[in-house]
Design a protein around this motif. Structure first.
Motif, mmCIF file in Angstrom:
data_model
loop_
_atom_site.group_PDB
_atom_site.id
_atom_site.type_symbol
_atom_site.label_atom_id
_atom_site.label_comp_id
_atom_site.label_asym_id
_atom_site.label_seq_id
_atom_site.Cartn_x
_atom_site.Cartn_y
_atom_site.Cartn_z
ATOM 1 N N GLY A 72 50.821 71.127 41.222
ATOM 2 C CA GLY A 72 52.026 71.586 41.877
ATOM 3 C C GLY A 72 52.801 72.516 40.958
ATOM 4 N N HIS A 73 53.977 72.880 41.363
ATOM 5 C CA HIS A 73 54.784 73.824 40.599
ATOM 6 C C HIS A 73 55.819 73.096 39.741
ATOM 7 N N TYR A 74 56.248 73.784 38.701
ATOM 8 C CA TYR A 74 57.395 73.354 37.910
ATOM 9 C C TYR A 74 58.541 74.291 38.293
ATOM 10 N N PHE A 75 59.667 73.742 38.709
ATOM 11 C CA PHE A 75 60.731 74.621 39.178
ATOM 12 C C PHE A 75 62.080 73.912 39.089
ATOM 13 N N THR A 76 63.135 74.655 39.367
ATOM 14 C CA THR A 76 64.479 74.100 39.365
ATOM 15 C C THR A 76 65.007 73.985 40.784
ATOM 16 N N ILE A 77 65.771 72.922 41.016
ATOM 17 C CA ILE A 77 66.540 72.751 42.244
ATOM 18 C C ILE A 77 67.993 72.922 41.838
ATOM 19 N N TRP A 78 68.669 73.888 42.428
ATOM 20 C CA TRP A 78 70.007 74.192 41.924
ATOM 21 C C TRP A 78 70.992 74.444 43.057
ATOM 22 N N ALA A 79 72.218 74.111 42.773
ATOM 23 C CA ALA A 79 73.346 74.326 43.689
ATOM 24 C C ALA A 79 74.592 73.805 42.993
ATOM 25 N N PRO A 80 75.786 74.268 43.405
ATOM 26 C CA PRO A 80 77.011 73.716 42.831
ATOM 27 C C PRO A 80 77.164 72.231 43.142
ATOM 28 N N ARG A 81 78.218 71.628 42.614
ATOM 29 C CA ARG A 81 78.487 70.217 42.836
ATOM 30 C C ARG A 81 78.626 69.896 44.324
ATOM 31 N N GLN A 82 78.250 68.652 44.652
ATOM 32 C CA GLN A 82 78.447 68.104 45.996
ATOM 33 C C GLN A 82 77.784 68.939 47.087
ATOM 34 N N THR A 83 76.562 69.397 46.815
ATOM 35 C CA THR A 83 75.839 70.149 47.836
ATOM 36 C C THR A 83 74.546 69.458 48.256
ATOM 37 N N GLY A 84 74.244 68.292 47.678
ATOM 38 C CA GLY A 84 73.083 67.536 48.142
ATOM 39 C C GLY A 84 71.871 67.597 47.244
ATOM 40 N N LYS A 85 72.040 67.921 45.965
ATOM 41 C CA LYS A 85 70.877 68.009 45.075
ATOM 42 C C LYS A 85 70.214 66.645 44.876
ATOM 43 N N THR A 86 71.020 65.639 44.555
ATOM 44 C CA THR A 86 70.452 64.305 44.319
ATOM 45 C C THR A 86 69.899 63.726 45.614
ATOM 46 N N TRP A 87 70.591 63.986 46.734
ATOM 47 C CA TRP A 87 70.067 63.544 48.030
ATOM 48 C C TRP A 87 68.686 64.135 48.279
ATOM 49 N N LEU A 88 68.515 65.428 47.994
ATOM 50 C CA LEU A 88 67.223 66.081 48.213
ATOM 51 C C LEU A 88 66.145 65.443 47.345
ATOM 52 N N MET A 89 66.484 65.108 46.110
ATOM 53 C CA MET A 89 65.516 64.458 45.221
ATOM 54 C C MET A 89 64.979 63.172 45.852
ATOM 55 N N HIS A 90 65.892 62.333 46.341
ATOM 56 C CA HIS A 90 65.463 61.063 46.928
ATOM 57 C C HIS A 90 64.665 61.282 48.209
ATOM 58 N N GLN A 91 65.082 62.256 49.021
ATOM 59 C CA GLN A 91 64.363 62.534 50.264
ATOM 60 C C GLN A 91 62.939 63.012 49.996
ATOM 61 N N VAL A 92 62.791 63.921 49.047
ATOM 62 C CA VAL A 92 61.474 64.476 48.740
ATOM 63 C C VAL A 92 60.578 63.421 48.108
ATOM 64 N N ALA A 93 61.140 62.649 47.187
ATOM 65 C CA ALA A 93 60.343 61.588 46.545
ATOM 66 C C ALA A 93 59.833 60.601 47.600
ATOM 67 N N GLY A 94 60.717 60.233 48.550
ATOM 68 C CA GLY A 94 60.286 59.325 49.607
ATOM 69 C C GLY A 94 59.237 59.947 50.510
#
Length: 502
Positions: A55-77
């Motif tokens: 797979g790829h190595y990459f960054t997930i980025w956005a300002p505060r309170q935009t759902g970065k940690t939520w996306l991590m949990h969703q993708v991992a699941g």
């Protein structure tokens, strides 16, 4: 019943949320890579994600309170559900890493060892040097399956630590036949890790995934869920106002949803209507506490206050991500950009505030702070904003507010200041022609108006497009007035300004 939440990752079982399936699928595909296997439970039979292809190595980025940690949990699941027993998934956060100025790498290794043990649930020797970190991912040593790793809050680490880690990740990526690190997502507010690297951009193998704001349809979906579960209506006008005010910034949308449906919702048997929205907006601007918004205001004040002030008066400032000030304000959620019609060129993208709400919040904070801390109204005993016996009778005698008569009082005030040797604009930011910036005059006039008519009128800045165009609106018992502030440059521009005000 579920509720709106703007505090930490959203839990679909507890909070209203939009699935953002395309974003989750795109991130999952990046981490798993394209191969010849079929996903479990995938009706399309899409061929992605076997260990033979990295797979790829990459960054997930956005300002505060935009759902970065939520996306991590969703993708991992999603990966775990579609490829059970294929990957080892690690989700670690380095937010709790505490390093003081001058701490050695050894102190970081001590904390990193504990984070790794907690993340993977394995017992490993203490990490004591950088080689121990790469050896952790050598094939067959500690992990028997390919690893997909998420590191949350990555850019909160010191620059020297980031520099070392991304260099080693690059080495693992280029020699991946020797390592089991199949996919990597570094999560933070910055997309370009070279900004934090002492050596430029050693991690140039990366891709980046930006988390966009909610669309209008996604905001409508959130309030649709609320209406179904609560039985209380929300007018279309309110939903549109939430989107127009926040431009879909997820944290702000959910915060306004919380205020509208809970704290200020005193009549749950009646629809949430526009008067309630106006009450909530006023509260959000002046009395409600929001840590993310307060942090954003602090970021705007330093170290690029001059550039922020210019944004209040200019709508044609070019946007360039590689500019230090532009990148700082963009990655911290203060500004965004807008593509202009026409052929590509230096003016293709222009700076815009990230939302009208952010612009309004900054305007309030800066105008109040400057009017007090810069002593523009300090000598109250001898120079009052208004002559003591002036009741402004002529200003409010007509059908609407006599704005020229009111502005005459402001000019008189400036003259009285000058007679006392007080120069309110001395030392303030100026343009290349040495005239003060428009925002400086705007803040001063706004503060003066609050002092003079603030008890009888609503004095509010209006941001028609959120892009630097600011007017001052006055409303007093059905009477209205409008002031447009312009910074003098030459007579030609003055005539244009008069026409624009008309």
């Amino acid at each position: 019943m579920r509720h709106f939440s703007s505090y930490g990752p959203v839990d679909p079982q507890e909070h209203f949320c939009v699935e953002r399936e395309h974003l989750v699928e795109h991130c999952m595909n990046q981490l798993m890579g394209k191969t010849t296997g079929k996903l479990t439970g995938n009706p399309t039979g899409q061929e992605i994600g076997t260990p033979e292809k990295g797979g790829h190595y990459f960054t997930i980025w956005a300002p505060r309170q935009t759902g970065k940690t939520w996306l991590m949990h969703q993708v991992a699941g999603a990966i775990d559900n579609s490829r059970p027993d294929t990957f080892i998934i690690g989700k670690m956060s380095v937010q709790r890493v505490i390093l003081r100025e001058g701490d050695s790498d050894e102190e970081f290794f001590i904390q990193l060892t504990d984070i790794v043990k907690l993340c993977f649930g394995i017992d490993i020797p203490n990490i004591e040097k950088w080689n121990d970190w790469t050896n952790l991912f050598v094939k067959g040593r500690y992990f028997k399956r390919p690893v997909i790793l998420f590191i949350d809050e990555f850019d909160k680490l010191p620059r020297s630590i980031i520099d070392h880690m991304v260099t080693l990740f690059r080495e693992m990526y280029l020699n991946r036949k020797d390592y089991c690190l199949h996919g990597l997502a570094l999560i933070g507010v910055r997309a370009v890790l070279g900004l934090d690297s002492l050596r430029g951009s050693p991690f140039n193998v990366q891709r980046s995934l930006h988390i966009p704001n909610f669309t209008l349809e996604e905001v409508k979906e959130l309030f649709r869920q609320y209406q179904i579960e609560s039985g209380q209506g929300v007018t279309d006008e309110v939903v549109q106002a939430v989107f127009d005010t926040t431009w879909g910034q997820p944290g702000l949308v959910c915060w306004f949803g919380e205020l509208l449906t809970e704290k200020y919702n005193t009549a749950p048997d009646s629809p949430i209507d526009f008067p309630l929205w106006e009450e909530v907006l006023g509260a959000a601007l002046y009395v409600e506490w929001n840590n993310s918004v307060l942090n954003l205001v602090k970021k705007a004040k330093t170290p690029y206050l001059k550039e922020v002030l210019e944004l209040f008066s200019s709508s044609d400032i070019p946007f360039a991500l590689d500019s230090d000030w532009c990148g700082h304000l963009y990655f911290n959620g203060i500004i965004s950009h807008e593509k202009q019609p026409g052929p590509p060129g230096p003016q293709s993208y222009l700076c815009r505030f990230s939302s009208p709400f952010v612009q309004h919040k900054l305007f309030n904070a800066l105008s109040r702070e400057w009017s007090l801390s810069r002593e523009w109204f300090a000598d109250r005993t001898s120079i009052t904003p208004l002559q003591p016996l002036d009741d402004l009778g002529d200003v409010f005698a007509g059908e609407n507010i006599d704005v020229p008569a009111l502005v005459d009082r402001y000019v008189d005030f400036l003259g009285r200041l000058a007679q006392k040797g007080i120069h309110p604009f001395h030392g303030q930011p100026r343009r290349g022609n040495m005239n003060i910036t428009e925002a400086v005059g705007h803040f001063h006039l706004y503060a003066w108006l609050l002092n003079v008519v603030g008890r009888r009128c609503v004095v509010s800045p209006e941001f028609p497009t959120g892009n630097g165009k600011v007017d001052i609106h006055l409303k007093c018992q059905g009477k209205k007035g409008l002031i447009e502030v312009k910074s003098f440059s030459d007579l030609h521009q003055l005539r244009k300004g008069v026409g624009q005000a008309a």
